[in-house]
Design a protein around this motif. Structure first.
Motif, mmCIF file in Angstrom:
data_model
loop_
_atom_site.group_PDB
_atom_site.id
_atom_site.type_symbol
_atom_site.label_atom_id
_atom_site.label_comp_id
_atom_site.label_asym_id
_atom_site.label_seq_id
_atom_site.Cartn_x
_atom_site.Cartn_y
_atom_site.Cartn_z
ATOM 1 N N ASN A 29 21.965 -21.783 -42.226
ATOM 2 C CA ASN A 29 22.674 -22.883 -41.581
ATOM 3 C C ASN A 29 21.799 -24.104 -41.303
ATOM 4 O OD1 ASN A 29 21.131 -21.933 -39.476
ATOM 5 N ND2 ASN A 29 22.849 -21.347 -38.163
ATOM 6 N N ASP A 30 20.524 -24.043 -41.669
ATOM 7 C CA ASP A 30 19.640 -25.193 -41.455
ATOM 8 C C ASP A 30 19.223 -25.850 -42.767
ATOM 9 O OD1 ASP A 30 18.381 -22.723 -41.853
ATOM 10 O OD2 ASP A 30 16.466 -23.448 -41.107
ATOM 11 N N TRP A 33 18.576 -29.754 -43.376
ATOM 12 C CA TRP A 33 17.316 -30.414 -43.027
ATOM 13 C C TRP A 33 16.286 -30.225 -44.133
ATOM 14 C CZ3 TRP A 33 16.203 -34.013 -39.558
ATOM 15 C CH2 TRP A 33 17.185 -34.264 -38.579
ATOM 16 N N TRP A 111 8.547 -25.099 -39.449
ATOM 17 C CA TRP A 111 9.976 -24.906 -39.170
ATOM 18 C C TRP A 111 10.223 -23.515 -38.599
ATOM 19 C CZ3 TRP A 111 13.522 -28.518 -38.914
ATOM 20 C CH2 TRP A 111 14.872 -28.172 -38.929
ATOM 21 N N ASP A 112 10.890 -23.468 -37.460
ATOM 22 C CA ASP A 112 11.157 -22.207 -36.760
ATOM 23 C C ASP A 112 9.855 -21.452 -36.450
ATOM 24 O OD1 ASP A 112 13.845 -22.701 -36.740
ATOM 25 O OD2 ASP A 112 14.400 -21.149 -38.180
ATOM 26 N N ASN A 142 10.694 -28.276 -35.878
ATOM 27 C CA ASN A 142 11.777 -28.258 -34.898
ATOM 28 C C ASN A 142 11.260 -27.775 -33.553
ATOM 29 O OD1 ASN A 142 11.649 -25.724 -36.307
ATOM 30 N ND2 ASN A 142 13.665 -25.162 -35.551
ATOM 31 N N ALA A 190 23.177 -27.414 -37.892
ATOM 32 C CA ALA A 190 21.943 -26.700 -38.244
ATOM 33 C C ALA A 190 21.642 -25.623 -37.223
ATOM 34 C CB ALA A 190 20.781 -27.680 -38.364
ATOM 35 N N ARG A 193 19.652 -26.483 -33.858
ATOM 36 C CA ARG A 193 18.230 -26.834 -33.860
ATOM 37 C C ARG A 193 18.012 -28.300 -33.487
ATOM 38 N NH1 ARG A 193 18.949 -22.956 -37.671
ATOM 39 N NH2 ARG A 193 17.303 -21.396 -38.014
ATOM 40 N N ALA A 195 15.620 -31.119 -34.475
ATOM 41 C CA ALA A 195 14.790 -31.301 -35.660
ATOM 42 C C ALA A 195 14.121 -32.673 -35.668
ATOM 43 C CB ALA A 195 15.646 -31.142 -36.920
#
Length: 203
Positions: A29-30, A33, A111-112, A142, A190, A193, A195
């Protein structure tokens, strides 16, 4: 909370196989980005993926799109999975907070992963981003939506997160030579998140 932040590396190593399976089975779902990030890079660009996990879906997507990926993660199990899946890319077992690779990249991702660092450790990452960024280069990471610390949960274990506030992130980016080109707070498209996408100046 500080104690929990120090357990992040062991947490992910302990749950590496379960986390990998959950990530591969979850919806991506991200991706919007990552598409912005990829769309602003030249074909064949070199990308540094900090906290790459097991490489799916992000690093695999980058490699399949023709980018050269260097992935860094403190979990030996994650890096072993990356090496088995994408042997033509470069994979390094290391703590992102202490790397100094001696080379620069067209794109830098955290990221994450970045949001698991303590506030002071997050502040120290911006010179490290700059050290590894070409001119120009893209940086994407993020965070949380506001200053603070929070404890989530994964497989019954507590999972630490932290964030600075937006004004401080902007100041840190500017001091490191980056300009914000896209930012969203709790992006509903996303997975909620927050971002940041930034570009370093050309020389």
């Amino acid at each position: 909370m500080t104690d929990l932040s120090d357990r992040i590396i062991t947490h992910y190593e302990r749950h590496a196989l379960a986390w990998d399976a959950d990530r591969r089975n979850a919806g991506w779902n991200d991706k919007r980005w990552l598409d912005q990030f990829v769309g602003a890079l030249p074909h064949g660009a070199a990308i540094l993926d900090l906290g790459c996990g097991a490489g799916v879906p992000i690093a695999r997507h980058l490699a399949e799109a023709g980018f050269r990926v260097t992935g860094v993660d403190a979990s030996p199990t994650f890096i072993s999975l990356c090496r088995s899946r994408m042997p033509d890319q470069e994979w390094i077992v290391a703590d992102m907070r202490s790397i100094s690779l001696g080379k620069r990249f067209d794109g830098v991702l955290a990221w994450d992963s970045f949001f698991h660092l303590k506030p002071d450790d997050q502040r120290k990452m911006f010179p490290l981003f700059a050290e590894h960024a070409s001119a120009p280069a893209l940086l994407m990471f993020n965070t949380g939506p506001a200053y603070g610390e929070a404890i989530g949960s994964y497989r019954g274990d507590p999972l630490y997160h932290a964030s600075l506030d937006a004004a401080e992130y902007r100041a840190l980016l500017a001091a490191a030579g980056f300009e914000v080109i896209a930012h969203a707070v709790e992006d509903p498209l996303a997975g909620g998140r927050t971002a940041w996408l930034a570009r370093s100046a050309a020389t």
